[in-house]
Write an enzyme that holds these catalytic residues in place. Structure first.
Site, mmCIF file in Angstrom:
data_model
loop_
_atom_site.group_PDB
_atom_site.id
_atom_site.type_symbol
_atom_site.label_atom_id
_atom_site.label_comp_id
_atom_site.label_asym_id
_atom_site.label_seq_id
_atom_site.Cartn_x
_atom_site.Cartn_y
_atom_site.Cartn_z
ATOM 1 N N HIS A 1 0.772 -1.319 -0.055
ATOM 2 C CA HIS A 1 0.249 -0.054 -0.085
ATOM 3 C C HIS A 1 0.988 1.290 -0.065
ATOM 4 O O HIS A 1 2.095 1.028 0.231
ATOM 5 C CB HIS A 1 -0.872 0.112 1.257
ATOM 6 C CG HIS A 1 -2.110 -0.750 1.364
ATOM 7 N ND1 HIS A 1 -3.372 -0.521 0.876
ATOM 8 C CD2 HIS A 1 -2.178 -2.235 1.625
ATOM 9 C CE1 HIS A 1 -4.039 -1.681 0.877
ATOM 10 N NE2 HIS A 1 -3.480 -2.643 1.298
ATOM 11 N N LYS B 1 -0.178 4.689 4.728
ATOM 12 C CA LYS B 1 -1.210 3.529 5.350
ATOM 13 C C LYS B 1 -0.395 2.994 6.536
ATOM 14 O O LYS B 1 0.431 2.551 6.443
ATOM 15 C CB LYS B 1 -1.747 2.404 4.266
ATOM 16 C CG LYS B 1 -2.558 1.536 5.158
ATOM 17 C CD LYS B 1 -3.317 0.650 3.983
ATOM 18 C CE LYS B 1 -4.189 -0.366 4.756
ATOM 19 N NZ LYS B 1 -5.175 0.484 5.513
#
Length: 358
Positions: free
Chosen positions: A238, A242
């Site tokens: 990600h 995140k």
């Protein structure tokens, strides 16, 4: 009697074909019932009427139901802007004909400010004042004001994992239905505290990914231990902003653990999380998706290494999640308006089953 019945039938067809108003539908229903009663009485028949299920509770709250269908009186408080996921959700709301609330909650590190939310597809825009979470009194006063000027106020939450539980408690306290896509927090406590509140809570708002999750859950339920003894490996990449392990990964892992009878795999410890740009590119992420992506690969390998199964889902950008979030808002607004269901926690699978994902 046959002539009168035929006339009633023709009248019914005309009324229900042109009618879009619940109050008019109720009125028409009464007219039709009366005509049938007269016709039946003249011929010795007893007419027993039952209000259609779709109209139950709607006559009394007709304006509420109308508002849910048109969404003219719905205002969406998108909390978490100017974060990219919250902003994408706000743009999707504009794109799908929803109106944003004039104020929203932002992080404690951000000063109060007004931003312009603009959707390039529909070319719609809205000004939203962001209030930091450190000013709860101002936020509550704003919510009270918004409730007085619009019939529906719903919230979208894309904030921070550390704020999941406190934000949910805030929505419950202030009676604000909400859609939460924020992952992390104490999920068991979250679901317990919101059990009697209208909300949608899901780790993933993407239609196709939700369908995949549902299929895996069914597979695990129907064929537990089908992959008994297989080793599980999970790698997810990600954007580096995140903070937590993917909620989607956790949900998929639960099903895969059931299929492989593997109770030792712990998502927080055993998932290989990539949050470095160079490593993400090496994993297959395109350079233009580094600021927003979700690339997941799950591998099940037999004990002797001769058989390997691999499940992969790669998403570049946030559009699929943002539009699913807007659909969830529409679904929730209708549920609140119709009043057929008790307040409860819905999942994206519930929305998928009702065909409410556009």
């Amino acid at each position: 009697f046959q002539v009168l019945l035929k006339s009633v039938y023709q009248y019914t067809v005309v009324l229900f074909n042109i009618n879009t108003n619940y109050f008019e539908m109720a009125t028409n229903y009464c007219i039709i019932t009366t005509l049938l009663f007269i016709a039946g009485s003249l011929n010795g028949f007893q007419v027993i009427t039952t209000l259609p299920r779709s109209m139950k509770g709607s006559v009394i709250s007709s304006s509420l139901s109308m508002s849910a269908s048109s969404f003219d009186d719905v205002r969406i408080m998108v909390n978490g802007m100017p974060g990219p996921m919250a902003t994408a959700a706000a743009e999707a709301c504009l794109r799908k004909g929803l109106k944003l609330a004039p104020t929203a909650i932002t992080g404690p590190e951000i000063e109060s400010c007004t931003i312009d939310v603009y959707d390039s597809v529909s070319e719609k825009s809205a000004k939203v004042k962001l209030i930091p979470s450190t000013k709860p009194d101002e936020i509550e006063a704003s919510i009270t004001s918004m409730k007085e000027t619009s019939e529906f106020l719903l919230a979208i939450d894309y904030t921070h994992p550390s704020a999941v539980n406190s934000n949910a408690e805030f929505y419950v306290k202030n009676n604000v239905p909400f859609v939460m896509g924020t992952t992390g927090g104490d999920r068991e406590k979250l679901l317990k505290n919101c059990a009697s509140h209208f909300c949608v809570i899901a780790p993933n708002m993407g239609k196709q990914i939700v369908a995949m999750q549902a299929a895996l859950e069914n597979l695990a339920r129907d064929y537990p231990a089908a992959f008994e003894g297989y080793h599980l490996k999970v790698v997810e990449s990600h954007q580096k902003t995140k903070a937590d392990t993917s909620g989607t990964a956790k949900a998929v892992i639960d099903s895969l653990k059931t299929l492989s009878s593997n109770d030792k795999f712990v998502a927080e410890d055993d998932v290989q999380k990539i949050r470095d740009d160079d490593e993400s590119v090496a994993f297959g992420v395109s350079a233009d998706a580094l600021t927003g992506h979700a690339y997941h690969t799950y591998t099940l390998k037999s004990p002797d290494g001769t058989v390997e199964f691999q499940l992969q889902h790669n998403v570049a950008g946030r559009t699929v999640y943002a539009e699913g979030t807007a659909d969830a808002v529409k679904f929730l607004a209708k549920k609140v308006a119709q009043g057929d269901d008790d307040p409860q926690v819905y999942s994206m699978i519930d929305i998928l089953k009702e065909g409410a994902l556009e």
